[in-house]
Structure formats: C-alpha cells, structure tokens
Scaffold this motif. Sequence first.
Motif, mmCIF file in Angstrom:
data_model
loop_
_atom_site.group_PDB
_atom_site.id
_atom_site.type_symbol
_atom_site.label_atom_id
_atom_site.label_comp_id
_atom_site.label_asym_id
_atom_site.label_seq_id
_atom_site.Cartn_x
_atom_site.Cartn_y
_atom_site.Cartn_z
ATOM 1 N N PHE A 344 37.407 49.366 29.358
ATOM 2 C CA PHE A 344 38.759 48.970 28.941
ATOM 3 C C PHE A 344 39.804 49.194 30.039
ATOM 4 N N SER A 345 39.376 49.131 31.297
ATOM 5 C CA SER A 345 40.310 49.274 32.415
ATOM 6 C C SER A 345 41.124 47.996 32.589
ATOM 7 N N GLY A 346 42.414 48.150 32.818
ATOM 8 C CA GLY A 346 43.294 46.991 32.973
ATOM 9 C C GLY A 346 43.143 46.355 34.337
ATOM 10 N N PRO A 347 42.943 45.045 34.414
ATOM 11 C CA PRO A 347 42.728 44.378 35.694
ATOM 12 C C PRO A 347 44.003 44.210 36.521
ATOM 13 N N SER A 348 43.831 44.213 37.839
ATOM 14 C CA SER A 348 44.899 43.805 38.755
ATOM 15 C C SER A 348 44.750 42.329 39.084
ATOM 16 N N ASN A 349 43.556 41.801 38.837
ATOM 17 C CA ASN A 349 43.280 40.385 39.074
ATOM 18 C C ASN A 349 44.091 39.538 38.095
ATOM 19 N N ILE A 350 44.824 38.564 38.604
ATOM 20 C CA ILE A 350 45.751 37.780 37.781
ATOM 21 C C ILE A 350 45.012 37.009 36.686
ATOM 22 N N ASP A 355 42.956 36.781 30.625
ATOM 23 C CA ASP A 355 41.905 36.601 29.631
ATOM 24 C C ASP A 355 42.491 36.930 28.255
ATOM 25 N N PRO A 356 42.270 36.085 27.233
ATOM 26 C CA PRO A 356 42.905 36.296 25.920
ATOM 27 C C PRO A 356 42.706 37.692 25.331
ATOM 28 N N THR A 357 41.494 38.225 25.456
ATOM 29 C CA THR A 357 41.234 39.558 24.909
ATOM 30 C C THR A 357 42.026 40.620 25.645
ATOM 31 N N ILE A 358 42.048 40.519 26.968
ATOM 32 C CA ILE A 358 42.744 41.517 27.782
ATOM 33 C C ILE A 358 44.252 41.397 27.612
ATOM 34 N N ALA A 359 44.733 40.165 27.611
ATOM 35 C CA ALA A 359 46.178 39.946 27.464
ATOM 36 C C ALA A 359 46.692 40.480 26.136
ATOM 37 N N ALA A 360 45.824 40.522 25.134
ATOM 38 C CA ALA A 360 46.234 41.001 23.802
ATOM 39 C C ALA A 360 45.896 42.465 23.573
ATOM 40 N N ASP A 361 45.311 43.131 24.557
ATOM 41 C CA ASP A 361 44.936 44.533 24.392
ATOM 42 C C ASP A 361 46.211 45.367 24.239
ATOM 43 N N PRO A 362 46.419 46.004 23.096
ATOM 44 C CA PRO A 362 47.671 46.724 22.842
ATOM 45 C C PRO A 362 47.918 47.878 23.797
ATOM 46 N N ARG A 363 46.855 48.510 24.268
ATOM 47 C CA ARG A 363 47.034 49.642 25.184
ATOM 48 C C ARG A 363 47.528 49.179 26.554
ATOM 49 N N LEU A 364 47.035 48.049 27.015
ATOM 50 C CA LEU A 364 47.499 47.513 28.298
ATOM 51 C C LEU A 364 48.927 46.980 28.174
ATOM 52 N N ILE A 365 49.234 46.404 27.034
ATOM 53 C CA ILE A 365 50.615 45.949 26.790
ATOM 54 C C ILE A 365 51.552 47.152 26.823
#
Length: 437
Positions: A344-350, A355-365
């Motif tokens: 569940f590491s947040g990407p630096s890659n644009i 990615d829909p799953t990552i963009a919606a991850d509440p912890r990364l938000i």
Amino acid sequence: MKKLLATLLASTMAFSVMGGLAACGGDDSGPELKVWAPGESIATYRELAKQFQKEHSEYSKYNIKFEPVEEGSVQTQMGKDPSTGAAVFFFPSDHLYRLNKAKVLQPLTSEYVEIVKERDDQQVYEFVTIENQMLAFPATNDNGLFLLYDSDALTEDEVKSLDTMQKKAKAAGKSIAFDYGDVYTSISFFIGAGCEFGYKDHTMTEYHTTLGSEKGEVATKAYLKYFNPELNNDYKAENKVINNGALAVGLANGNYVAGVTGTWTWASIKSQMEAKGKDPSKIKSAVLPDFEVDGQPYHMGSFYGAKYCGVNRQKDRDTIKASLALASYFTSEEGQLARYQATFSGPSNIKAAQDPTIAADPRLITYNEQKTHCGYPQRDQSGDFWSGSGFGNLANKIATGSIRDSKNPDHTGKTDEQIAIALLKELAGSLEKGAKV
C-alpha cells in the motif's frame, strides 16, 4: 501491464509463504549484484528482478541477491566503506545529504534523467536533484504521518481535536497510539507550533533551528499537557490515554480508538482486523488533530517526503550500468504498482498514482491533505537531533514524567515546564553550534 502485475502478485504471495532470500536469476558463479530492500517489499522486488532479467538478457549474467535492510538503516549499514554495501538500495528523503556527502549515490545518466522527468512527480525528483545532478530514482511518495481511527468509536468531527479524542477515549476506557519517544512522531507538536529545523543546504555546514524559541516553548507546553503524568493525574500510567503501544493489534482488539501512523502500517492493520473477523473499512483516515495551548489552537504537523532507489557509485562500471537499469525497472510504473499491491505504498509515478484504486485510496488522499494542512519537508537532520541523547530522548523524558534529575541542582525548585524548556534551549544551541553529520 495487468498480466505482468498479476504474475508478480501471484509469485510474490507464493514466495512470501515459502520464505527465504535466495539469489534471483543469473549464474551463481556470475558477478554479484546485491540489493537492499525493506523486508516487506523484498518478495515484490525479487519477482521484478526475475522479470527484468528475462526482458534484459544483457544483464542475465548477474547473480542478484537480496538482503532485508530497512530504508532508514541504509546510511548506517553503508558504514565507513560503502564499496562493500549494496549496489542497489532504497532510502528516505532525510538520508539524501549524508549519502551524497559520503559519495555513495551514483548520478543518473541523461537517459534515465529524461525517463524520470517523464514518468514521476516533479516535486519528488527535484528534491533528489543536487547541483543539476539527479541522484536517485523516485520510488514512493507517501512518507508522512496522519491519523487512523475507529469510526465506531469516533466521529469525523471528533477527530479534529486531540482534547476531544482524549475525553472520548478515556470515557470508553481505551487508548490513542502515539509513539512519544520517536522523533519522527514527537516532532508533530513542534511542527504544529511553527518550529524550524534542518541544514541550510546539501553541504551540511550550517544547521538552523527555532526549537529554542517561543514556538518551541508552545510545543513543550503541549507535550507536558498531553503526556506528563505529574501535571496530568488523569493520565498516569494506569490511566494513560495516549501511549506508544502497537496500533494494529490495539485496533483489532478494540483497545484503541485511534493512532498517529503512516501508510506502512495499513497492511498489518488490515490483516489484524480481518483475522479478528472485523471490517477494516471501519478504520478511517484523517489529518492530524488540533491541539491547544493556553487557549490557542494549533494543528499537529508531520514530516513529509519520499522513498528513493539509489545506485552505489563505488561499484565497478559494469555493475553500475546494470544497477541503473535494475533501479529504473524497480521504480517504473509497473514496479510502483506492484509495491502498492504488496504494501500500500503511495507511488511517485504519475500514471501509477492515477490508477483508480490508488487514486481512491483514502490513506493516500489523507497523506496529501496532511502535507498542505500542516507539513514539513523531510530533510537530513543533525546526528545530535536523532541520537539517543538528542530530541527523541528529551521528548520521551517529558512524556514519561522523567524530565527531572534529582541529582541536578539546576532542577531544584523548578517546575517540569521550566526544566523542559531550559533543556530544549540547550539542545537547540548545541545543534546550531556544532551539529554532527
């Protein structure tokens, strides 16, 4: 891409069950290429390395070996002779200046610089660029703190105030996790009060801090207010609401209502919750709460930064060439997606971040919200700042009520607050006068 990720994930899961850190690909008699990676990510990078050697046969001769070395331990592990360290390694933002000063980091060639600029977040790669040289590949963009809380115990409004959270936790006979002896966590009050600390630039010749100012006094008062058992009888050991226990186990067992943490604990929290038959979605994220000193509200703050993949410049030319190619592969879109799926590491890659799953991850938000809400860039600190006799030690003494030294005549007749502020000013002065690298 989806096929590759599915293969990587399946292989990673199988490897995790089997265990072991055997060499990856290549001829055992071939040249060794050692990789240091966090323990929880080794299986992912091992499978990526196998795929890398299949796609790049020119590097198939290398015997790629993995060792579990946490990112925060890399500069220590490199020791006095970096030439014996790993060829490829992962490290956090606040090790950049030291690794550069020790001549460990191999600058990226123009080819890789252009690749990184095309695929990664500008803020992340600009941070690792010194004197027009990019010194590592961005690997994640998520290194900071925020709040995770049990939404059955606390509401979205209640987690905005640390005082409210404490009252609710105490009434329920539960706790809030906060590692008060850990510098990375304890500094949150000082960031929130507006303190500054860090080297002026990468030369590490001038250190500046306002820990000894009125802003430092505000944060010290907050630490005393929320932790010190002498001043807060309600929070003595047996009734202490805020403590430094394990958040994952505490949430799963229902003993904790919230905790200050980062993305790196989510995999464990999710696993612990599911093992207890509980719904992990009940654990929500929020920016760190406000705290109050003398009737004035402040935001709790957090360091923020990234993780990078570096190449050891003290290896031979051929190994450096192979290492650059491997590090670039590890930190590609596919590589960062694979690491997210595993940890569940947040990407630096644009593209990966979109990615829909990552963009919606509440912890990364929430992590990104915390950066703008009350964040402080994660840069190298003085060795005295992190050391056992430095800031972390002082914060721990304040939190545990052991700030007073009965053998010290300067403490006679003084309050804990006066002693703590005096010690903080002393530390700040020592940091600025002769900060150790």
